[in-house]
Design a protein around this motif. Structure first.
Motif: not given
Lengths: 294, 63
Positions: A37, A39, A41-44, A50-51, A59, A64, A79, A81-83, A86
């Motif tokens: 749980q 932070n 998990k802010n990142i993909c 699976c998260s 994530s 996401s 967000y 989608g941007g990952f 990239m």
């Protein structure tokens, strides 16, 4: 002629295993039936991971995207989608071949007997378009309409394997809630794993929405393949070796190429080059074919 | 002569391809950066985190 035989397979397997371990390194989760749980998990992560996997520290990009689309606030998932954009712009489907844990599972299944595998069949090419339908219908359209993550709920085999089975096995409360949907998802997973024994990566070929996005970006990505047509002898070894049934000579940056490097290994004249190149050298003449799909 | 013609054809096609691919790649990277920033600023990272730190019942085939 090539004097040193290259073999990327062991290196790729090491990278695949290492990446799967790194991105699922919350080991406590596997013993306690809980999920990470923090932070991070802010990142993909780039692959389909699976998260809700007890070990996942990042994530899932598709999860996401659906988390944002299923909420009533936004109609676009910028967000996550941007990952994805990239990762795709940098390496394209190299992610599928080297960094996706579910791709690794399918590859391991493909190592099982029988030795004779089904490389391609009638309708194979047409079926590959199905992943785009999965992306647009399940991930985007139905998720927006129903406000539920429809791909995760009805199709995603990675979620069943990485999260569903371990969490249900470890958690008695969840065991009491198992019903028709769980059985449906387990059946899909089993079918895909059995199919993987005969066909190389069936989920990646026909159903993966993340693979669909990366395949659109594959011809444009910074990491790319190029053929030196001056040294290529058109022996066809690369086409025969390609597990995704691509033809590297005709299109080295095909939408279906997962950059496994088998074509590079088998080329007798070392005519296939790989690397992070925006402008290929003048000798790499067949790079202009990248805009076409084979 | 034929070889020179083929080489010239290849070179021309390569230039055409690069003329499209290089700006397209730059556009993709810029778009990815803009999407990431905009998404983060409007709170999508929080939505993602909130979803990812709870067990997703749909994902595991329960809900």
């Amino acid at each position: 002629m090539k004097n040193k035989k290259s073999n990327r397979r062991p290196l790729r397997l090491i990278v695949q295993l290492l990446w799967a371990v790194i991105t699922n390194s919350y080991l406590t989760g596997f013993f306690q039936g809980k999920i990470y749980q923090g932070n991070l998990k802010n990142i993909c992560v780039p692959g389909l991971n699976c998260s809700s996997c007890p070990g996942a520290v990042g994530s899932c990009p598709i999860g996401s995207i659906q988390a944002v689309l299923s909420g009533r606030k936004y109609k676009l998932a910028l967000y996550a989608g941007g990952f994805v954009l990239m990762f795709g712009a940098l390496v394209g489907r190299l992610v599928c071949g080297w960094l996706c844990p579910f791709g690794l599972v399918q590859e391991i299944m493909h190592l099982l007997p029988p030795k004779k595998k089904l490389k391609t069949f009638r309708g194979d090419r047409q079926l590959r378009w199905l992943k785009f339908a999965v992306l647009f219908v399940l991930v985007v359209l139905l998720t927006l309409i129903s406000h539920e993550p429809m791909f995760c709920k009805w199709l995603c085999p990675a979620g069943t394997l990485e999260a569903g089975i371990p969490l249900v096995a470890l958690n008695e409360q969840l065991q009491s809630l198992v019903g028709g949907l769980y059985i449906h998802k387990v059946v899909i997973l089993v079918l895909l794993l059995v199919l993987s024994v005969f066909i190389y990566r069936p989920f990646c070929r026909y159903l993966c929405p993340l693979g669909a996005i990366y395949s659109l970006l594959n011809p444009l990505s910074l990491y790319r393949y190029s053929i030196n047509k001056h040294s290529c002898v058109n022996c066809g070894a690369c086409t025969r070796a390609c597990p995704m049934a691509c033809s590297p000579v005709e299109n080295p940056n095909s939408m279906e190429c997962i950059r496994c490097g088998k074509c590079v290994d088998v080329c007798p004249t070392d005519s296939i080059k790989t690397g992070f190149v925006l402008r290929p050298s003048p000798a790499d003449t067949s790079d202009e074919n990248t805009a076409q799909e084979n | 002569m034929q070889k020179i013609k083929t080489s010239a054809k290849c070179a021309a096609a390569r230039v055409r391809s690069l003329a499209v691919r290089v700006p397209a790649w730059a556009l993709l990277c810029s778009l990815a950066a803009v999407m990431l920033l905009t998404g983060a600023l409007r709170g999508e990272a929080g939505i993602q985190l909130a979803k990812a730190i709870r067990v997703c019942l749909e994902c595991i085939g329960i809900g």
